[in-house]
Design a protein around this motif. Structure first.
Motif, PDB file in Angstrom:
ATOM      1  N   ASN A  54       1.133  -1.056   0.193  1.00  0.00           N
ATOM      2  CA  ASN A  54      -0.051   0.627  -0.343  1.00  0.00           C
ATOM      3  C   ASN A  54       0.744   1.046  -0.118  1.00  0.00           C
ATOM      4  O   ASN A  54       0.290   2.345  -0.863  1.00  0.00           O
ATOM      5  CB  ASN A  54      -0.966   0.409   0.691  1.00  0.00           C
ATOM      6  CG  ASN A  54      -1.728  -1.080   0.867  1.00  0.00           C
ATOM      7  OD1 ASN A  54      -2.377  -2.025   0.020  1.00  0.00           O
ATOM      8  ND2 ASN A  54      -2.668  -1.384   2.334  1.00  0.00           N
ATOM      9  N   GLN A  65      -2.273   3.626  -5.446  1.00  0.00           N
ATOM     10  CA  GLN A  65      -3.359   3.724  -6.440  1.00  0.00           C
ATOM     11  C   GLN A  65      -3.384   2.371  -7.657  1.00  0.00           C
ATOM     12  O   GLN A  65      -3.999   2.283  -8.561  1.00  0.00           O
ATOM     13  CB  GLN A  65      -3.002   4.229  -7.751  1.00  0.00           C
ATOM     14  CG  GLN A  65      -2.709   5.763  -6.716  1.00  0.00           C
ATOM     15  CD  GLN A  65      -3.872   6.687  -6.220  1.00  0.00           C
ATOM     16  OE1 GLN A  65      -4.810   6.836  -6.530  1.00  0.00           O
ATOM     17  NE2 GLN A  65      -3.552   7.117  -4.813  1.00  0.00           N
ATOM     18  N   ALA A  66      -2.913   1.225  -6.575  1.00  0.00           N
ATOM     19  CA  ALA A  66      -2.625   0.052  -7.343  1.00  0.00           C
ATOM     20  C   ALA A  66      -4.613  -0.469  -8.062  1.00  0.00           C
ATOM     21  O   ALA A  66      -5.273  -0.333  -7.191  1.00  0.00           O
ATOM     22  CB  ALA A  66      -2.005  -0.984  -6.502  1.00  0.00           C
ATOM     23  N   SER A  67      -4.401  -1.470  -8.796  1.00  0.00           N
ATOM     24  CA  SER A  67      -5.753  -1.950  -8.921  1.00  0.00           C
ATOM     25  C   SER A  67      -5.854  -3.016  -8.593  1.00  0.00           C
ATOM     26  O   SER A  67      -7.312  -3.341  -8.489  1.00  0.00           O
ATOM     27  CB  SER A  67      -5.822  -2.802 -10.517  1.00  0.00           C
ATOM     28  OG  SER A  67      -4.465  -3.893 -10.096  1.00  0.00           O
ATOM     29  N   VAL A  68      -5.370  -3.409  -7.404  1.00  0.00           N
ATOM     30  CA  VAL A  68      -5.828  -4.255  -6.530  1.00  0.00           C
ATOM     31  C   VAL A  68      -4.946  -4.061  -4.905  1.00  0.00           C
ATOM     32  O   VAL A  68      -3.985  -4.204  -4.731  1.00  0.00           O
ATOM     33  CB  VAL A  68      -4.936  -5.981  -6.848  1.00  0.00           C
ATOM     34  CG1 VAL A  68      -5.708  -6.506  -7.591  1.00  0.00           C
ATOM     35  CG2 VAL A  68      -3.745  -6.086  -7.046  1.00  0.00           C
ATOM     36  N   GLN A  69      -5.984  -4.408  -3.728  1.00  0.00           N
ATOM     37  CA  GLN A  69      -5.337  -4.339  -2.724  1.00  0.00           C
ATOM     38  C   GLN A  69      -5.239  -5.042  -1.571  1.00  0.00           C
ATOM     39  O   GLN A  69      -7.052  -5.924  -1.678  1.00  0.00           O
ATOM     40  CB  GLN A  69      -6.396  -3.446  -2.026  1.00  0.00           C
ATOM     41  CG  GLN A  69      -6.166  -1.909  -2.347  1.00  0.00           C
ATOM     42  CD  GLN A  69      -4.608  -0.636  -2.697  1.00  0.00           C
ATOM     43  OE1 GLN A  69      -4.320  -0.892  -1.404  1.00  0.00           O
ATOM     44  NE2 GLN A  69      -4.278  -0.370  -3.504  1.00  0.00           N
ATOM     45  N   HIS A  98       2.273  -9.449  -9.114  1.00  0.00           N
ATOM     46  CA  HIS A  98       1.402  -8.695  -9.295  1.00  0.00           C
ATOM     47  C   HIS A  98       0.543  -7.664 -10.151  1.00  0.00           C
ATOM     48  O   HIS A  98       1.665  -7.831 -11.429  1.00  0.00           O
ATOM     49  CB  HIS A  98       2.078  -7.346  -8.598  1.00  0.00           C
ATOM     50  CG  HIS A  98       1.277  -5.791  -7.513  1.00  0.00           C
ATOM     51  ND1 HIS A  98       0.093  -5.210  -8.756  1.00  0.00           N
ATOM     52  CD2 HIS A  98       0.596  -5.821  -6.443  1.00  0.00           C
ATOM     53  CE1 HIS A  98      -0.378  -4.602  -8.168  1.00  0.00           C
ATOM     54  NE2 HIS A  98       0.105  -5.151  -6.571  1.00  0.00           N
ATOM     55  N   PRO A  99      -0.731  -7.594 -10.872  1.00  0.00           N
ATOM     56  CA  PRO A  99      -1.252  -6.883 -12.214  1.00  0.00           C
ATOM     57  C   PRO A  99      -0.736  -5.963 -12.404  1.00  0.00           C
ATOM     58  O   PRO A  99      -0.686  -5.693 -13.976  1.00  0.00           O
ATOM     59  CB  PRO A  99      -2.512  -6.547 -11.965  1.00  0.00           C
ATOM     60  CG  PRO A  99      -2.850  -7.017 -10.701  1.00  0.00           C
ATOM     61  CD  PRO A  99      -1.781  -7.668  -9.523  1.00  0.00           C
ATOM     62  N   ASP A 100       0.053  -5.355 -11.519  1.00  0.00           N
ATOM     63  CA  ASP A 100       0.572  -4.005 -12.420  1.00  0.00           C
ATOM     64  C   ASP A 100       2.287  -3.791 -12.543  1.00  0.00           C
ATOM     65  O   ASP A 100       2.294  -2.039 -13.516  1.00  0.00           O
ATOM     66  CB  ASP A 100      -0.374  -2.446 -11.425  1.00  0.00           C
ATOM     67  CG  ASP A 100      -1.782  -2.820 -10.771  1.00  0.00           C
ATOM     68  OD1 ASP A 100      -2.515  -3.143 -12.042  1.00  0.00           O
ATOM     69  OD2 ASP A 100      -2.114  -2.039 -10.049  1.00  0.00           O
ATOM     70  N   ASN A 150      -4.678 -10.302  -8.304  1.00  0.00           N
ATOM     71  CA  ASN A 150      -6.648 -10.622  -8.572  1.00  0.00           C
ATOM     72  C   ASN A 150      -7.517 -10.988  -8.434  1.00  0.00           C
ATOM     73  O   ASN A 150      -8.948 -11.219  -9.290  1.00  0.00           O
ATOM     74  CB  ASN A 150      -6.524  -9.139  -9.985  1.00  0.00           C
ATOM     75  CG  ASN A 150      -5.649 -10.477 -11.337  1.00  0.00           C
ATOM     76  OD1 ASN A 150      -5.663 -11.482 -11.009  1.00  0.00           O
ATOM     77  ND2 ASN A 150      -5.532 -10.067 -12.284  1.00  0.00           N
TER      78      ASN A 150
END
Length: 363
Positions: free
Chosen positions: A208, A213-217, A316-318, A362
């Motif tokens: 975090n 601003q990640a697409s998954v938390q 991680h998707p980002d 995700n």
């Protein structure tokens, strides 16, 4: 000091160490850093039971990792002992489960997963004080002695050439074009090709900060657990006992663990008088012989809890070069070998032995 490195693993608990083992043995060069001393958090603090608490009540994705890991432990333990001289004390001492109101589900799970079981284990109940409900004996369930397993893994990895950096808290990261390009601590400046976060209960906190601003938390939260250790004599108890939501675990030297609490207390890793009293009363009530032995230790640890107990294992998707192996809640040891192998399969582009979909970040 700027350092170009191959793989940087953040977190030196069981997940980080086993992931390092998989990748280093596959020919990659691993550096592992930890904000404190290696193996001193949840992996050290747990009981070491190599079975989830009532696995038939949990998701199939958990059982898939568990069964694959159980098959690995005899060889892993022998490998570590032979190479380092440090015995992880893997012991198939068996587990007695005193209360099984969902008995049919328990039997079905054992049958489907090829776990040996026996019903009506009358002889094992003779010295216990509890109201049993369809008790179940699982004679092949093993334990490992957490601190010794971690110590042997560290020694083994040092022999393999893994580099360890302890007391190294991350102060800053740099991200460029969808890649982690720099990770800084007070004394080091890493430029890694791959970054793996195995930071247990601190995983989401790190991510975090790095990626607000990640697409998954990832919903990984600390869950405190407290344990007591009785200084008993050998053979006071020869097998593990699960009674309700608490358990007793006998070590080879006779000491007996009583655990454990499940507390939402944030990052407060402190012991409490109330937990000590409750665990003590549970233990001496269940096994009255323990009244003859003193409590020699009382400690707390922070488990990496997730809503469904399923860990996050994958990319991680980002961020192209960032992956995670964390969120095992109470089952870091028992899911550890298969979790590490799965992530290594993904990173090394090997066909995975377990379908990774259930563990994706995700999902």
């Amino acid at each position: 000091m700027n350092q170009d490195i191959d793989i940087l693993i953040i977190g030196g608990g069981i997940s980080g160490l086993l992931t390092a083992r998989e990748l280093q043995m596959a020919g990659r060069q691993v550096t592992l850093i930890d904000k404190s001393d290696l193996g001193r958090e949840a992996s050290w603090a747990g009981g070491g039971i190599l079975l989830p608490i009532y696995p038939w009540r949990q998701a199939e994705a958990i059982s898939d990792l568990v069964i694959a890991s159980l098959k690995s432990y005899p060889t892993l333990s022998r490998e570590l002992h032979d190479a380092t001289g440090i015995d992880p004390e893997w012991r198939p001492c068996g587990m007695l489960i005193c209360k099984n109101p969902d008995f049919a589900s328990a039997i079905r799970w054992c049958q489907n997963r090829n776990i040996t079981y026996q019903t009506n284990p009358t002889a094992l109940l003779e010295n216990l004080n509890t109201d049993v409900d369809q008790p179940l004996w699982l004679p092949d369930i093993a334990q490992a002695r957490n601190p010794r397993l971690l110590k042997s893994l560290k020694a083994f990895l040092l022999r393999l050439g893994v580099r360890f950096i302890e007391q190294a808290e991350i102060s800053a990261v740099e991200i460029n074009h969808g890649r982690l390009t720099n990770i800084k601590t007070t004394q080091h400046h890493f430029k890694p090709a791959q970054v793996i976060v195995c930071a247990g209960a601190w995983t989401s906190h790190l991510l975090n900060i790095w990626l607000p601003q990640a697409s998954v938390q990832l919903p990984i939260e600390p869950v405190r657990g407290q344990m007591l250790l009785f200084d008993a004599k050998p053979d006071t108890l020869t097998h593990m006992i699960l009674d309700g939501d608490r358990y007793l675990i006998p070590r080879r030297d006779g000491k007996i663990l009583a655990g454990s609490t499940v507390e939402q207390a944030g990052f407060e890793k402190v012991t409490t008088h109330e937990a000590r009293k409750n665990l003590f009363n549970f233990a001496i009530n269940l096994l009255p012989d323990l009244k003859n032995y003193p409590v020699c230790e009382h400690w707390a640890g922070l488990r990496p809890g997730t809503p469904d107990g399923i860990p996050y294992i994958g990319f991680h998707p980002d961020i192209d070069n960032l992956s995670v192996n964390a969120g095992h809640f109470r089952n870091g040891l028992v899911m550890g070998p298969a979790s590490a192998r799965l992530l290594a399969d993904l990173i090394l582009q090997r066909p995975p032995a377990i379908n990774p979909t259930s563990y994706a970040l995700n999902r």
